[in-house]
Design a protein around this motif. Structure first.
Motif, PDB file in Angstrom:
ATOM      1  N   MET A   7      43.596  48.294  26.111  1.00 43.19           N
ATOM      2  CA  MET A   7      42.748  47.224  25.569  1.00 43.19           C
ATOM      3  C   MET A   7      42.607  46.108  26.599  1.00 43.19           C
ATOM      4  O   MET A   7      43.573  45.696  27.232  1.00 43.19           O
ATOM      5  N   ALA A   8      41.362  45.642  26.801  1.00 41.07           N
ATOM      6  CA  ALA A   8      41.103  44.611  27.796  1.00 41.07           C
ATOM      7  C   ALA A   8      41.735  43.290  27.392  1.00 41.07           C
ATOM      8  O   ALA A   8      41.774  42.933  26.217  1.00 41.07           O
ATOM      9  N   THR A   9      42.231  42.567  28.413  1.00 45.51           N
ATOM     10  CA  THR A   9      42.819  41.259  28.164  1.00 45.51           C
ATOM     11  C   THR A   9      41.718  40.240  27.893  1.00 45.51           C
ATOM     12  O   THR A   9      40.706  40.213  28.576  1.00 45.51           O
ATOM     13  N   CYS A  10      41.930  39.398  26.891  1.00 45.91           N
ATOM     14  CA  CYS A  10      40.955  38.354  26.580  1.00 45.91           C
ATOM     15  C   CYS A  10      41.400  37.044  27.228  1.00 45.91           C
ATOM     16  O   CYS A  10      42.569  36.666  27.145  1.00 45.91           O
ATOM     17  N   TYR A  11      40.457  36.371  27.869  1.00 40.79           N
ATOM     18  CA  TYR A  11      40.751  35.108  28.527  1.00 40.79           C
ATOM     19  C   TYR A  11      39.893  34.010  27.918  1.00 40.79           C
ATOM     20  O   TYR A  11      38.770  34.252  27.469  1.00 40.79           O
ATOM     21  N   SER A  12      40.394  32.796  27.911  1.00 35.96           N
ATOM     22  CA  SER A  12      39.595  31.656  27.484  1.00 35.96           C
ATOM     23  C   SER A  12      38.670  31.254  28.630  1.00 35.96           C
ATOM     24  O   SER A  12      38.900  31.621  29.790  1.00 35.96           O
ATOM     25  N   ILE A  13      37.636  30.493  28.305  1.00 39.39           N
ATOM     26  CA  ILE A  13      36.721  30.001  29.332  1.00 39.39           C
ATOM     27  C   ILE A  13      37.476  29.189  30.374  1.00 39.39           C
ATOM     28  O   ILE A  13      37.244  29.320  31.586  1.00 39.39           O
ATOM     29  N   GLN A  14      38.410  28.356  29.912  1.00 38.64           N
ATOM     30  CA  GLN A  14      39.171  27.524  30.841  1.00 38.64           C
ATOM     31  C   GLN A  14      40.001  28.378  31.810  1.00 38.64           C
ATOM     32  O   GLN A  14      40.073  28.084  33.016  1.00 38.64           O
ATOM     33  N   GLU A  15      40.617  29.428  31.277  1.00 37.17           N
ATOM     34  CA  GLU A  15      41.419  30.315  32.124  1.00 37.17           C
ATOM     35  C   GLU A  15      40.554  31.022  33.160  1.00 37.17           C
ATOM     36  O   GLU A  15      40.934  31.148  34.326  1.00 37.17           O
ATOM     37  N   LEU A  16      39.379  31.460  32.735  1.00 36.77           N
ATOM     38  CA  LEU A  16      38.475  32.141  33.654  1.00 36.77           C
ATOM     39  C   LEU A  16      37.983  31.191  34.739  1.00 36.77           C
ATOM     40  O   LEU A  16      37.876  31.579  35.909  1.00 36.77           O
ATOM     41  N   MET A  17      37.698  29.950  34.361  1.00 36.05           N
ATOM     42  CA  MET A  17      37.281  28.957  35.355  1.00 36.05           C
ATOM     43  C   MET A  17      38.373  28.739  36.390  1.00 36.05           C
ATOM     44  O   MET A  17      38.107  28.660  37.596  1.00 36.05           O
ATOM     45  N   ARG A  18      39.623  28.657  35.928  1.00 37.75           N
ATOM     46  CA  ARG A  18      40.738  28.455  36.859  1.00 37.75           C
ATOM     47  C   ARG A  18      40.925  29.662  37.769  1.00 37.75           C
ATOM     48  O   ARG A  18      41.244  29.519  38.958  1.00 37.75           O
ATOM     49  N   MET A  19      40.748  30.864  37.230  1.00 47.30           N
ATOM     50  CA  MET A  19      40.857  32.083  38.040  1.00 47.30           C
ATOM     51  C   MET A  19      39.830  32.077  39.171  1.00 47.30           C
ATOM     52  O   MET A  19      40.141  32.365  40.330  1.00 47.30           O
ATOM     53  N   ILE A  20      38.577  31.757  38.792  1.00 46.48           N
ATOM     54  CA  ILE A  20      37.512  31.743  39.793  1.00 46.48           C
ATOM     55  C   ILE A  20      37.758  30.659  40.837  1.00 46.48           C
ATOM     56  O   ILE A  20      37.569  30.871  42.037  1.00 46.48           O
ATOM     57  N   ALA A  21      38.199  29.477  40.387  1.00 46.61           N
ATOM     58  CA  ALA A  21      38.472  28.379  41.313  1.00 46.61           C
ATOM     59  C   ALA A  21      39.606  28.750  42.273  1.00 46.61           C
ATOM     60  O   ALA A  21      39.544  28.465  43.477  1.00 46.61           O
ATOM     61  N   THR A  22      40.634  29.408  41.756  1.00 48.15           N
ATOM     62  CA  THR A  22      41.753  29.834  42.601  1.00 48.15           C
ATOM     63  C   THR A  22      41.294  30.864  43.622  1.00 48.15           C
ATOM     64  O   THR A  22      41.664  30.808  44.802  1.00 48.15           O
ATOM     65  N   ALA A  23      40.475  31.814  43.163  1.00 50.72           N
ATOM     66  CA  ALA A  23      39.968  32.839  44.073  1.00 50.72           C
ATOM     67  C   ALA A  23      39.092  32.218  45.161  1.00 50.72           C
ATOM     68  O   ALA A  23      39.195  32.573  46.340  1.00 50.72           O
ATOM     69  N   ALA A  24      38.229  31.273  44.788  1.00 49.00           N
ATOM     70  CA  ALA A  24      37.382  30.596  45.776  1.00 49.00           C
ATOM     71  C   ALA A  24      38.228  29.815  46.770  1.00 49.00           C
ATOM     72  O   ALA A  24      37.919  29.757  47.965  1.00 49.00           O
ATOM     73  N   GLY A  25      39.317  29.220  46.283  1.00 51.45           N
ATOM     74  CA  GLY A  25      40.220  28.496  47.171  1.00 51.45           C
ATOM     75  C   GLY A  25      40.875  29.414  48.185  1.00 51.45           C
ATOM     76  O   GLY A  25      41.042  29.059  49.360  1.00 51.45           O
ATOM     77  N   SER A  26      41.230  30.619  47.746  1.00 59.42           N
ATOM     78  CA  SER A  26      41.850  31.570  48.670  1.00 59.42           C
ATOM     79  C   SER A  26      40.857  32.028  49.725  1.00 59.42           C
ATOM     80  O   SER A  26      41.231  32.316  50.871  1.00 59.42           O
ATOM     81  N   ILE A  27      39.567  32.103  49.365  1.00 62.86           N
ATOM     82  CA  ILE A  27      38.541  32.455  50.345  1.00 62.86           C
ATOM     83  C   ILE A  27      38.386  31.339  51.369  1.00 62.86           C
ATOM     84  O   ILE A  27      38.241  31.590  52.565  1.00 62.86           O
ATOM     85  N   ALA A  28      38.442  30.094  50.926  1.00 68.09           N
ATOM     86  CA  ALA A  28      38.342  28.958  51.848  1.00 68.09           C
ATOM     87  C   ALA A  28      39.439  29.017  52.906  1.00 68.09           C
ATOM     88  O   ALA A  28      39.212  28.665  54.068  1.00 68.09           O
ATOM     89  N   ASP A  29      40.607  29.503  52.521  1.00 69.29           N
ATOM     90  CA  ASP A  29      41.725  29.601  53.464  1.00 69.29           C
ATOM     91  C   ASP A  29      41.459  30.595  54.583  1.00 69.29           C
ATOM     92  O   ASP A  29      42.097  30.541  55.636  1.00 69.29           O
ATOM     93  N   THR A  30      40.535  31.540  54.360  1.00 71.51           N
ATOM     94  CA  THR A  30      40.262  32.570  55.361  1.00 71.51           C
ATOM     95  C   THR A  30      39.116  32.210  56.300  1.00 71.51           C
ATOM     96  O   THR A  30      38.867  32.922  57.273  1.00 71.51           O
ATOM     97  N   VAL A  31      38.389  31.129  56.007  1.00 71.06           N
ATOM     98  CA  VAL A  31      37.229  30.767  56.828  1.00 71.06           C
ATOM     99  C   VAL A  31      37.681  30.297  58.209  1.00 71.06           C
ATOM    100  O   VAL A  31      38.562  29.444  58.329  1.00 71.06           O
ATOM    101  N   SER A  32      37.066  30.864  59.236  1.00 71.97           N
ATOM    102  CA  SER A  32      37.399  30.507  60.615  1.00 71.97           C
ATOM    103  C   SER A  32      36.855  29.127  60.958  1.00 71.97           C
ATOM    104  O   SER A  32      35.669  28.857  60.773  1.00 71.97           O
ATOM    105  N   ASP A  33      37.708  28.249  61.474  1.00 71.39           N
ATOM    106  CA  ASP A  33      37.267  26.919  61.882  1.00 71.39           C
ATOM    107  C   ASP A  33      36.262  27.024  63.021  1.00 71.39           C
ATOM    108  O   ASP A  33      35.284  26.264  63.073  1.00 71.39           O
TER     109      ASP A  33
END
Length: 206
Positions: free
Chosen positions: A1-27
């Protein structure tokens, strides 16, 4: 059964993932991108699907800064010339329609800057400079790389139950939007552009 997430949790997941991508950007890549923007006569932008929307938003912000920017394909976009810059947003770096635009830009002597998640893509091989936003750690496996093919075949799926990090493909666009806004902030600083100067260029007839 798929895990259910709240909108707030999903927003935080996406924000965290975007933050991890920022860490990989070459200066170095970022600085080369900034230099190209600052030294080009005119700036053109291109992208397909959601990436195209990000490209248009970026062109709008450049215009707000008083820079000469155009969206490829619009009726009022002038001919590109040597000394102009094309900024292409493409997660896959393989979308056929955008690849053709890149080839044309290079043929007329323009500079090609690519914002992508795939540094080894076809577009990256022809680009003068590339900024990699590495979202592939969250991408779906086994889907066609070409945007148009994914749309036609129905492979362009989405949904938290399928991928809790972000709807399919959209994490690149999320990261690209954050990246482009960061670029605008740095351009404001380098060009000593005040907030009120930007606001003077906002549309007043909409």
């Amino acid at each position: 059964m798929a895990t259910c997430y709240s909108i707030q949790e999903l927003m935080r997941m996406i924000a965290t993932a975007a933050g991890s991508i920022a860490d990989t950007v070459s200066d170095r890549e970022g600085q080369r991108f900034m230099q190209a923007l600052l030294t080009s006569d005119r700036i053109y932008v291109a992208g397909a699907g959601r990436s195209g929307l990000i490209a248009k938003a970026f062109a709008m912000r450049l215009m707000h800064l008083g820079m000469e920017s155009y969206v490829v394909g619009e009726t009022i976009t002038p001919a590109m010339e040597k000394g102009d810059l094309l900024v292409t947003f493409s997660g896959s770096g393989e979308t056929h329609s955008i690849t053709d635009i890149c080839k044309t830009a290079k043929a007329v002597g323009g500079t090609l800057a690519l914002v992508t998640s795939r540094g080894e893509s076809s577009m990256a091989k022809t680009a003068d400079l590339t900024v990699v936003l590495d979202s592939r750690q969250y991408d779906d496996k086994g889907l066609s790389s070409d945007f148009a093919i994914r749309q036609i075949t129905g492979e362009h799926r989405s949904g938290a139950a399928y991928n809790p990090k972000a709807p399919t493909g959209s994490l690149f666009e999320t990261a690209a939007m954050i990246f482009s806004d960061a670029v605008i902030l740095e351009l404001m600083d380098l060009r000593h552009t005040a907030k009120n100067e930007v606001e003077e260029n906002y549309s007043n007839i909409q």
